[in-house]
Scaffold this motif. Sequence first.
Motif, PDB file in Angstrom:
ATOM      1  N   LYS A  41     -77.293 -24.376  60.800  1.00 40.60           N
ATOM      2  CA  LYS A  41     -76.607 -23.083  60.634  1.00 40.60           C
ATOM      3  C   LYS A  41     -75.123 -23.277  60.343  1.00 40.60           C
ATOM      4  O   LYS A  41     -74.579 -22.729  59.376  1.00 40.60           O
ATOM      5  N   THR A  42     -74.452 -24.078  61.184  1.00 40.93           N
ATOM      6  CA  THR A  42     -73.025 -24.311  60.973  1.00 40.93           C
ATOM      7  C   THR A  42     -72.788 -25.006  59.639  1.00 40.93           C
ATOM      8  O   THR A  42     -71.815 -24.731  58.938  1.00 40.93           O
ATOM      9  N   THR A  43     -73.706 -25.894  59.281  1.00 40.90           N
ATOM     10  CA  THR A  43     -73.578 -26.574  57.994  1.00 40.90           C
ATOM     11  C   THR A  43     -73.617 -25.562  56.848  1.00 40.90           C
ATOM     12  O   THR A  43     -72.873 -25.693  55.874  1.00 40.90           O
ATOM     13  N   PHE A  83     -64.976 -20.197  64.161  1.00 41.20           N
ATOM     14  CA  PHE A  83     -65.579 -21.508  64.386  1.00 41.20           C
ATOM     15  C   PHE A  83     -66.370 -21.538  65.693  1.00 41.20           C
ATOM     16  O   PHE A  83     -66.029 -20.857  66.658  1.00 41.20           O
ATOM     17  N   GLN A  84     -67.409 -22.369  65.672  1.00 43.03           N
ATOM     18  CA  GLN A  84     -68.248 -22.497  66.862  1.00 43.03           C
ATOM     19  C   GLN A  84     -67.436 -23.005  68.051  1.00 43.03           C
ATOM     20  O   GLN A  84     -67.498 -22.452  69.142  1.00 43.03           O
ATOM     21  N   ASN A  85     -66.650 -24.066  67.809  1.00 41.22           N
ATOM     22  CA  ASN A  85     -65.718 -24.521  68.841  1.00 41.22           C
ATOM     23  C   ASN A  85     -64.350 -23.980  68.430  1.00 41.22           C
ATOM     24  O   ASN A  85     -63.789 -24.391  67.438  1.00 41.22           O
ATOM     25  N   LEU A 174     -69.177 -15.304  61.320  1.00 41.78           N
ATOM     26  CA  LEU A 174     -68.892 -15.554  62.737  1.00 41.78           C
ATOM     27  C   LEU A 174     -69.861 -16.611  63.254  1.00 41.78           C
ATOM     28  O   LEU A 174     -71.073 -16.402  63.244  1.00 41.78           O
ATOM     29  N   ASP A 175     -69.329 -17.734  63.708  1.00 40.55           N
ATOM     30  CA  ASP A 175     -70.186 -18.811  64.207  1.00 40.55           C
ATOM     31  C   ASP A 175     -70.267 -18.727  65.732  1.00 40.55           C
ATOM     32  O   ASP A 175     -69.343 -19.118  66.435  1.00 40.55           O
ATOM     33  N   GLU A 176     -71.360 -18.212  66.216  1.00 38.02           N
ATOM     34  CA  GLU A 176     -71.612 -18.053  67.653  1.00 38.02           C
ATOM     35  C   GLU A 176     -70.459 -17.363  68.379  1.00 38.02           C
ATOM     36  O   GLU A 176     -69.850 -17.937  69.279  1.00 38.02           O
ATOM     37  N   PRO A 177     -70.165 -16.117  67.997  1.00 38.02           N
ATOM     38  CA  PRO A 177     -69.033 -15.414  68.599  1.00 38.02           C
ATOM     39  C   PRO A 177     -69.198 -15.186  70.100  1.00 38.02           C
ATOM     40  O   PRO A 177     -68.202 -15.050  70.809  1.00 38.02           O
TER      41      PRO A 177
HETATM   42 MG   LIG Z   1     -73.628 -24.699  64.932  1.00 36.44          MG
END
Ligand SMILES: [Mg+2]
Lengths: 252, 356
Positions: A41-43, A83-85, A174-177
């Motif tokens: 997903k992040t990719t 970003f996720q992190n 939005l990556d894992e908000p």
């Molecule tokens: Mg991810």
Amino acid sequence: MILSVNDLGISFGGLRAVDDFHIGIEQGELYGLIGPNGAGKTTVFNLLTGVYRPDEGKILLDGDDITGLSTIEINRAGIARTFQNIRLFKDLSVLDNVKIGLHNRFSYSTLEGILRLPNYFRTEKEMNVNAEELLEVFGLKDEKETLSKNLPYGKQRKLEIARALATAPKLLLLDEPAAGMNPNETGELMETIRFVRDHFKMTILLIEHDMKLVAGICERLTVLNFGSVLVEGETEKVLNDPEVIRAYLGED
Amino acid sequence: MKFTKQTKHDLITCGIVAAFYILVTILSATGHLSNHFRGLLVPLCYYAIAAVSLNLVVGILGDLSLGHAGFMCIGAFSSSLFSVAVKNSGLPSPLRFLIALVIGTLMAALFGFLIGIPVLRLNGDYLAIVTLAFGEIIKNFLSAVYLGYDEAGIHASFKSFQLQGEGKMLINGAMGIQGTPMDSSFTVAVLLLLITLAVVMNIVNSRTGRAIMAIRDNRIAAESVGINVTSYKMLAFTVSAAIAGCAGVLFSHNTTTLTASSTYFGYNVSIMILVYVVLGGIGSIRGSVIAAAVLYVLPEMLRGLSTYRMLIYSIVLIVMMLINWAPGAIAFRERYGIMAFLRRRNENRGKEGQRS
Ligand SMILES: [Mg+2]
Ligand SMILES: Nc1ncnc2c1ncn2[C@@H]1O[C@H](COP(=O)(O)OP(=O)(O)OP(=O)(O)O)[C@@H](O)[C@H]1O
């Protein structure tokens, strides 16, 4: 269509991280991208935003081909992300974080800044007004002078969204908000995301593991598994799909 | 007129410099300053300028450069070359110095730009090592080159040569440049320090500065909001080199014999300036100025104590480090420092205003 992706793929060495990925998102939609850990997903986000250059495939943003452009060009074309992190400008104030998001929309030259010409004051004022409006939406206005690293976790996530919105994107990723938020904060975040969509007429694509959030706000979903699209469609239908349930529970 | 908190902070920094200037001028006029101390004043300013310039790279951009002495060297040599060449042309000395200043600053900026192209692709330790190497190359080149002109034209070589007829040696190898006019003075130096402060502080508090600090804090996030990382890095590095060059101009016009020796332009000087930046507080412009002033003057004033000199110097380094960086000291400053005092006073005033 705001975003239309076909055939997207990338390999890292021998690993096919994303393969034959496709998605189509309409203006104003709230779209979810879900899948087990390591599904890619992040990719996909990194491919959409030019962090990685796709091995193949085509990305159209509002009809324009943005495949292979740099991160900077893609942001200017109209995609912003979180970003996720969390990646905030941590030694800068909350206000400055958002003003950096405004960087390309309000401009004066370095020389005008050094000499503090009228344009400097005028533009800075406009930037402040704009940034504070955004902070207001996210309930961060009272903390505008705080260094962003000193914000509580939930507010850091919100600030990241505010900063992304400051670039006035056509599409917000939005990556894992909700990662790391408690149920209360998650509920509040859902409201905020909905508000952002309605208020800014924003198109939003979000990655999320919190199924309550996904079921609560996403209109359509794409499920990613081992780098490829497993299922896509209306949220309710997708979440009840036996294949999706199997992918999440694992096969054994 | 209403100032923001940051503007106030910056104005106080300039005020400190101005106050120091006035104090020194008065003491000097009334004969309270030794010749030795007065001789330290111009160097103090150019080290302060160099520290502020390095802080732009180290503290604001977040990259470690160990080549700043090289940029000072370029500023010093290029400006001296000009001043020596036109010394007897009847150009009034303020104008001559102004042109020399522009030349020195621009030449250093040019080299900063050229060196920045390959160097700024590197990160961390690599960047430090490569900038250090470039600094050394510049210094060694300038201490080996011979440049002169005569009836036959301009000559440049790495070997010493004889001039024919009427002519002049401009750079004489390791002997450097002789006879630079002494156009620097404490007043000029303080003015340049104030200009440097204004330039750097105004950059930091502008759109440009925010972009530079965004790169420092998180490069990937900076790119994600459309900030052109390469060009802002180049900009910060070039401006920093230019200011270091300006410090070099002050240096060379404060000495009649300019040599590219390690004492003045070696990597140890770059490191010394870095020590000023670190002990003054990375990213703190005011800190750089104060640290440069204290740490430059102190060992000079302790010369009488010979053997104990470096011991005391080391202790001062450690104490400054503690004062600046210990969490307890930081908390103390926030509570009882000058800014806190002013803030409290303003708040109280506000309350009184409401009452009346
Ligand atoms: Mg991810
Ligand atoms: N730069 C890279 N180099 C090598 N492998 C990578 C790289 N980026 C991602 N991968 C690999 O690609 C796969 C997909 O990773 P990705 O981060 O996209 O997963 P994800 O779906 O976001 O997972 P999560 O839900 O845990 O965030 C993983 O196996 C990961 O190790």
